[in-house]
Design a protein around this motif. Structure first.
Motif, PDB file in Angstrom:
ATOM      1  N   LYS A  98      -2.223 -70.758 -40.958  1.00  0.00           N
ATOM      2  CA  LYS A  98      -2.383 -70.218 -42.308  1.00  0.00           C
ATOM      3  C   LYS A  98      -2.849 -68.765 -42.247  1.00  0.00           C
ATOM      4  CE  LYS A  98      -7.074 -72.099 -42.685  1.00  0.00           C
ATOM      5  NZ  LYS A  98      -7.965 -73.026 -43.428  1.00  0.00           N
ATOM      6  N   SER A  99      -2.583 -68.031 -43.324  1.00  0.00           N
ATOM      7  CA  SER A  99      -3.018 -66.639 -43.412  1.00  0.00           C
ATOM      8  C   SER A  99      -4.525 -66.578 -43.606  1.00  0.00           C
ATOM      9  CB  SER A  99      -2.311 -65.932 -44.567  1.00  0.00           C
ATOM     10  OG  SER A  99      -0.920 -65.845 -44.321  1.00  0.00           O
ATOM     11  N   ILE A 100      -5.128 -65.572 -43.006  1.00  0.00           N
ATOM     12  CA  ILE A 100      -6.575 -65.380 -43.064  1.00  0.00           C
ATOM     13  C   ILE A 100      -6.883 -64.163 -43.926  1.00  0.00           C
ATOM     14  CG2 ILE A 100      -8.663 -65.028 -41.699  1.00  0.00           C
ATOM     15  CD1 ILE A 100      -7.158 -67.685 -41.122  1.00  0.00           C
ATOM     16  N   ASP A 101      -7.909 -64.263 -44.771  1.00  0.00           N
ATOM     17  CA  ASP A 101      -8.360 -63.130 -45.580  1.00  0.00           C
ATOM     18  C   ASP A 101      -9.076 -62.146 -44.657  1.00  0.00           C
ATOM     19  OD1 ASP A 101      -9.872 -61.375 -47.239  1.00  0.00           O
ATOM     20  OD2 ASP A 101      -9.775 -62.824 -48.878  1.00  0.00           O
ATOM     21  N   ARG A 102      -8.431 -61.032 -44.383  1.00  0.00           N
ATOM     22  CA  ARG A 102      -8.972 -60.074 -43.412  1.00  0.00           C
ATOM     23  C   ARG A 102     -10.273 -59.446 -43.884  1.00  0.00           C
ATOM     24  NH1 ARG A 102      -5.102 -55.716 -42.557  1.00  0.00           N
ATOM     25  NH2 ARG A 102      -4.464 -56.152 -44.685  1.00  0.00           N
ATOM     26  N   ALA A 103     -10.367 -59.134 -45.179  1.00  0.00           N
ATOM     27  CA  ALA A 103     -11.593 -58.520 -45.698  1.00  0.00           C
ATOM     28  C   ALA A 103     -12.781 -59.476 -45.567  1.00  0.00           C
ATOM     29  CB  ALA A 103     -11.399 -58.111 -47.156  1.00  0.00           C
ATOM     30  N   GLU A 104     -12.540 -60.753 -45.830  1.00  0.00           N
ATOM     31  CA  GLU A 104     -13.613 -61.743 -45.675  1.00  0.00           C
ATOM     32  C   GLU A 104     -14.090 -61.789 -44.226  1.00  0.00           C
ATOM     33  OE1 GLU A 104     -14.473 -66.560 -46.222  1.00  0.00           O
ATOM     34  OE2 GLU A 104     -12.459 -65.746 -46.610  1.00  0.00           O
ATOM     35  N   LEU A 105     -13.154 -61.729 -43.291  1.00  0.00           N
ATOM     36  CA  LEU A 105     -13.521 -61.764 -41.881  1.00  0.00           C
ATOM     37  C   LEU A 105     -14.278 -60.502 -41.480  1.00  0.00           C
ATOM     38  CD1 LEU A 105     -13.490 -63.174 -39.185  1.00  0.00           C
ATOM     39  CD2 LEU A 105     -11.144 -62.354 -38.818  1.00  0.00           C
ATOM     40  N   VAL A 106     -13.855 -59.343 -41.974  1.00  0.00           N
ATOM     41  CA  VAL A 106     -14.581 -58.102 -41.685  1.00  0.00           C
ATOM     42  C   VAL A 106     -16.024 -58.200 -42.168  1.00  0.00           C
ATOM     43  CG1 VAL A 106     -14.789 -55.654 -42.292  1.00  0.00           C
ATOM     44  CG2 VAL A 106     -12.565 -56.589 -41.634  1.00  0.00           C
ATOM     45  N   ALA A 107     -16.217 -58.656 -43.397  1.00  0.00           N
ATOM     46  CA  ALA A 107     -17.568 -58.771 -43.958  1.00  0.00           C
ATOM     47  C   ALA A 107     -18.430 -59.699 -43.118  1.00  0.00           C
ATOM     48  CB  ALA A 107     -17.496 -59.263 -45.399  1.00  0.00           C
ATOM     49  N   LYS A 108     -17.857 -60.793 -42.646  1.00  0.00           N
ATOM     50  CA  LYS A 108     -18.625 -61.740 -41.841  1.00  0.00           C
ATOM     51  C   LYS A 108     -18.935 -61.171 -40.454  1.00  0.00           C
ATOM     52  CE  LYS A 108     -19.494 -65.223 -43.332  1.00  0.00           C
ATOM     53  NZ  LYS A 108     -20.677 -65.713 -44.078  1.00  0.00           N
ATOM     54  N   ILE A 109     -17.986 -60.429 -39.865  1.00  0.00           N
ATOM     55  CA  ILE A 109     -18.252 -59.783 -38.580  1.00  0.00           C
ATOM     56  C   ILE A 109     -19.406 -58.796 -38.711  1.00  0.00           C
ATOM     57  CG2 ILE A 109     -17.333 -58.124 -36.901  1.00  0.00           C
ATOM     58  CD1 ILE A 109     -14.578 -59.481 -37.343  1.00  0.00           C
ATOM     59  N   LEU A 110     -19.405 -57.996 -39.775  1.00  0.00           N
ATOM     60  CA  LEU A 110     -20.473 -57.020 -39.974  1.00  0.00           C
ATOM     61  C   LEU A 110     -21.818 -57.717 -40.151  1.00  0.00           C
ATOM     62  CD1 LEU A 110     -18.635 -54.463 -42.283  1.00  0.00           C
ATOM     63  CD2 LEU A 110     -19.149 -54.225 -39.844  1.00  0.00           C
ATOM     64  N   TYR A 111     -21.816 -58.856 -40.834  1.00  0.00           N
ATOM     65  CA  TYR A 111     -23.054 -59.631 -40.999  1.00  0.00           C
ATOM     66  C   TYR A 111     -23.621 -60.036 -39.641  1.00  0.00           C
ATOM     67  CZ  TYR A 111     -26.008 -63.721 -41.673  1.00  0.00           C
ATOM     68  OH  TYR A 111     -27.045 -64.622 -41.597  1.00  0.00           O
TER      69      TYR A 111
END
Length: 327
Positions: free
Chosen positions: A239-252
């Motif tokens: 499935k496609s992944i929300d890239r912005a959501e992943l970026v925000a979580k990586i930064l966290y």
């Protein structure tokens, strides 16, 4: 520095989690007219955001476009510093190059340089890294930790743990970490981490953390030379992944573990790294600039150096090498 209106609008609508937000309340909070709010909402719609407008109740955020728009990332950030300044372009030669210049110009801790496409992306040892438009995460983060230069290399391992935790949270997939800077799924690479430093002899001025992740590529997006070696999160999950959501979580997680490392040292993060590693406990071939070593990877030191037990029982410490895990 004032926050753009669309950042504030998206954050408030995102925080509402599907509940309507009054247009009048938005106007009052942001000191704007209802007409101005309406115009900003129309602009967001033109950029691909979708809203439902409910009479006498307000706006509901229905869907967001698959972009790395800073407004979209900012709306879901959970950090204190990381990601508060985002430099975004659709296409860049290399986020590392831009981030180095930004760091020299005094960009604050946690500044992010990110793009939809890299035309001259590079990995460790200046190897090229394919970074096609709109398919992955190509970003560099500027860190300004209070550490000595010899403590900086561990940040590659800190970042690997942070990215692994973020991917687990967002996708449910737990990647394997291959020492020193790769993340794998089913033995295939999808993430590379590049750590570079600006420093004086007695202090680190900045660490430039480059992170490249194959997110939504299909098999046909990979060159024939690497199609059997590389993968993406979409291929792994279906499935496609929300890239912005992943970026925000990586930064966290990058902020969390970086601060933990500076505050407490590497020991607790080292334990997590070893737990997630596909290198430790396996026979590997380590190719350095001068020699090739084969043996069992038995752990890493407190400095992040790989410990390899050779077949004659000798313990060899590997500072830099290409690693192949034997099947």
């Amino acid at each position: 520095m004032s926050v753009p209106i669309k950042y504030e609008l998206l954050k408030r609508l995102s925080d509402a989690k599907g509940k309507p937000v009054s247009g009048q309340q938005l106007a009052d909070d942001l000191n704007l007219s209802r007409t101005a709010i309406w115009k900003h909402m129309k602009q967001l719609e033109e950029e691909g955001y979708q809203f439902e407008s409910i009479r006498k109740k307000g706006y509901i955020l229905i869907s967001t476009p698959d972009t790395l728009d800073p407004a979209k990332i900012t709306a879901i950030l959970e950090t204190e510093q990381f990601g508060k300044k985002i430099i975004y372009e659709e296409s860049l030669t290399s986020t590392q190059t831009i981030a180095h210049q930004q760091a020299q110009d005094g960009a604050p801790n946690g500044t992010v340089v990110i793009c939809e496409e890299q035309t001259e992306g590079r990995g460790r040892l200046k190897r090229p890294w394919s970074a096609p438009l709109g398919k992955g995460i190509w970003m560099s983060v500027i860190l300004r930790p209070n550490v000595l230069p010899y403590e900086a290399p561990q940040f590659t391992l800190v970042a690997a743990v942070a990215v692994t935790c973020a991917i687990k949270d967002v996708t449910g997939v737990r990647p394997d970490i291959k020492w020193p800077n790769d993340l794998l799924i089913n033995g295939m690479k999808f993430t590379g981490i590049l750590t570079e430093m600006q420093a004086d002899p007695d202090r680190v001025n900045a660490i430039i953390m480059g992170i490249g992740i194959n997110v939504n590529q299909e098999p046909e997006d990979f060159d024939d030379k690497i199609v059997n070696l590389a993968t993406s999160l979409k291929i792994a999950t279906g499935k496609s992944i929300d890239r912005a959501e992943l970026v925000a979580k990586i930064l966290y997680y990058l902020e969390k573990f970086s601060n933990q490392y500076v505050r407490e040292g590497f020991e607790n993060i080292k334990a997590l790294w070893e737990e997630y590693s596909c290198t430790i406990g396996n026979r590997i071939k380590a190719t350095t600039l001068r020699e090739v070593y084969v043996g069992k990877a038995i752990g890493i030191t407190k400095d992040g150096i790989l410990k390899l037990q050779l077949d004659d029982g000798t313990i060899k410490e590997i500072y830099s090498a290409d690693i192949e895990v034997e099947k």
